[in-house]
Design an enzyme around this catalytic site. Structure first.
Site, mmCIF file in Angstrom:
data_model
loop_
_atom_site.group_PDB
_atom_site.id
_atom_site.type_symbol
_atom_site.label_atom_id
_atom_site.label_comp_id
_atom_site.label_asym_id
_atom_site.label_seq_id
_atom_site.Cartn_x
_atom_site.Cartn_y
_atom_site.Cartn_z
ATOM 1 N NE ARG A 60 0.360 1.267 3.343
ATOM 2 C CZ ARG A 60 1.324 2.129 3.578
ATOM 3 N NH1 ARG A 60 2.583 1.719 3.606
ATOM 4 N NH2 ARG A 60 1.086 3.390 3.766
ATOM 5 N N GLY A 61 0.290 2.406 -0.091
ATOM 6 C CA GLY A 61 1.087 3.623 -0.237
ATOM 7 C C GLY A 61 1.140 3.966 -1.716
ATOM 8 N NE ARG A 94 -6.025 0.911 -1.673
ATOM 9 C CZ ARG A 94 -5.404 1.399 -0.598
ATOM 10 N NH1 ARG A 94 -4.121 1.176 -0.409
ATOM 11 N NH2 ARG A 94 -6.063 2.121 0.283
ATOM 12 C CD GLN A 198 -2.748 2.394 6.882
ATOM 13 O OE1 GLN A 198 -3.291 2.696 7.938
ATOM 14 N NE2 GLN A 198 -3.414 2.339 5.743
ATOM 15 C CG ASP A 239 -3.051 8.215 -1.240
ATOM 16 O OD1 ASP A 239 -2.862 8.608 -0.086
ATOM 17 O OD2 ASP A 239 -2.792 7.063 -1.629
ATOM 18 C CG ASN A 249 -2.188 11.381 3.027
ATOM 19 O OD1 ASN A 249 -1.645 10.567 2.267
ATOM 20 N ND2 ASN A 249 -1.819 11.512 4.291
HETATM 21 O O1 MRU Z 1 -4.387 3.132 2.326
HETATM 22 P P1 MRU Z 1 -2.907 3.359 2.178
HETATM 23 O O2 MRU Z 1 -2.095 2.749 3.261
HETATM 24 O O3 MRU Z 1 -2.448 2.990 0.799
HETATM 25 O O4 MRU Z 1 -2.767 4.917 2.312
HETATM 26 C C1 MRU Z 1 -1.490 5.464 2.226
HETATM 27 C C2 MRU Z 1 -1.459 6.925 2.401
HETATM 28 O O5 MRU Z 1 -2.475 7.582 2.552
HETATM 29 C C3 MRU Z 1 -0.124 7.566 2.264
HETATM 30 O O6 MRU Z 1 -0.007 8.668 3.113
HETATM 31 C C4 MRU Z 1 0.039 8.036 0.812
HETATM 32 O O7 MRU Z 1 -0.217 6.961 -0.051
HETATM 33 C C5 MRU Z 1 1.378 8.573 0.552
HETATM 34 S S1 MRU Z 1 2.602 7.311 0.597
HETATM 35 C C6 MRU Z 1 4.093 7.991 0.249
#
Ligand code: MRU
Length: 358
Positions: A60-61, A94, A198, A239, A249
């Site tokens: 994820r991220g 996603r 996270q 994001d 985000n």
């Molecule tokens: O749901 P996730 O864990 O994918 O969400 C991640 C985030 O919101 C992060 O802050 C974002 O993707 C930036 S990662 C460098």
């Protein structure tokens, strides 16, 4: 501690969220749902497995899922038609992080200009270039951002925007790493980041591993720490950043931005240019992913991808009364006026300056 099963990881770390095997036939992912208890790598051999891993958040991220999707296309590099259908499948996984669609488009563009016989090496090269460029971008934005971190800062961060969320090094955590590497003393407060944790599981794991002081706080306690004057600045990832400077985000970021604003503290956002979506005019146009109710109704990580991880006999423990619904948006949008600066590899921008980076 398990070794990363790749002899030349592009992450630049001893661990990596994602790598492509040297033979270009497997996508190797760190199983992030098992952290911090276990460092386990999974090897995926089909586009469907990669799509499932992105959806269920093995990886994820925003930048990391873009890189994973790019590597996923390498597994389908037999014809342009197959690549297009693989990209359509991966694009669905996603919706909020624009890096995913961006990486897929870049891979397809490369495929369109390549002879069928050369698709596999060309796409493997392109995907590795996306990975390498992301790590380099993180290091550059980290250096820009670290200039604005005062010595002795207490830094609030939300979710995980570190090496685990990127090709390596991290965006928000890259700023923190760079500040530390410049000799600045920093202390991090990591929001636990309900419901997926996270912050508690991933940000704490990687900062602790890097020797950067970190303490985990409940999401609902950041107001307490702002009220006591403890927080010097906030830095988060993104994001998707819209053309007007609104950004999406992890859910809860908007709350943190409001608190930063109210208490007169800087709110910094670190992201590679691949997160900037100038075709998206404003935050209201960003698609927001809603995730399964079980992430909220059940004790976290009691049941993931069919495996039983809880100590309860049933492997699942619901803490919301049966029959009661929940709402689980995975992201929120922070309006541009709450952003002090964006840090990117192209430099540092106020929200109204973003378009000049194109
Ligand atoms: O749901 P996730 O864990 O994918 O969400 C991640 C985030 O919101 C992060 O802050 C974002 O993707 C930036 S990662 C460098």
């Amino acid at each position: 501690m398990a070794a990363l099963p790749h002899p030349e990881p592009l992450s630049g770390e001893s661990y990596s969220a994602v790598e492509l095997s040297l033979a270009n036939d497997e996508v190797i992912l760190l199983e992030q749902r098992r952290l911090p208890r276990e460092e386990l790598y999974v090897r995926l051999r089909s586009v469907e497995q990669v799509a499932e891993a992105i959806t269920t958040m093995v990886v994820r991220g925003a930048p990391a899922i873009g890189i994973t999707a790019a590597y996923g296309l390498v597994l389908a590099a037999s014809s342009l038609a197959q690549l297009e259908s693989a990209a359509a499948r991966l694009r669905q996984t996603r919706p909020t992080a624009v890096n995913l669609a961006w990486a897929l488009e870049r891979m397809l563009a490369r495929a369109r200009g390549t002879a069928a016989s050369e698709l596999l090496p060309a796409l493997a090269e392109e995907a590795r270039a996306i990975h390498r460029e992301d790590v380099a971008a993180c290091r550059r934005m980290g250096a820009h951002g670290a200039e604005l971190v005062p010595d002795g800062a207490t830094i609030l961060t939300h979710c995980n925007a570190g090496a685990l969320a990127t090709g390596g090094y991290g965006t928000a955590l890259g700023v923190i790493r760079a500040a530390r590497d410049m000799g600045k003393r920093v202390r991090v407060l990591a929001d636990e980041t309900r419901p997926y944790l996270q912050g508690a599981r991933l940000t704490a794991w990687e900062l602790h591993r890097s020797g950067i002081p970190v303490e985990v706080i409940c999401d609902n306690s950041s107001g307490y720490w702002f009220g006591r004057g403890e927080i010097t600045l906030t830095v988060v990832g993104a994001d998707r950043i819209a053309a007007n400077g609104d950004f999406a985000n992890k859910i809860g970021t908007y709350t943190v931005a409001c608190l930063s604003h109210l208490h007169g503290r800087p709110m910094y956002v670190a992201a590679p240019w691949s997160t900037v979506d100038l075709a998206c005019a404003r935050g209201a146009d960003i698609p927001i992913e809603f995730r399964p109710a079980s992430e909220i109704t059940d004790i976290p990580f009691t049941e993931q991808a069919g495996e039983k991880m809880a100590s309860t006999p049933a492997g699942r423990q619901r803490w919301v009364p049966e029959g009661v619904g929940v709402l689980n948006p995975a992201f929120d949008v922070t309006p541009a006026p709450y952003v002090t600066r964006f840090f990117t590899e192209r430099g540092t921008f106020r929200p109204d300056e973003l378009r000049s980076g194109a």
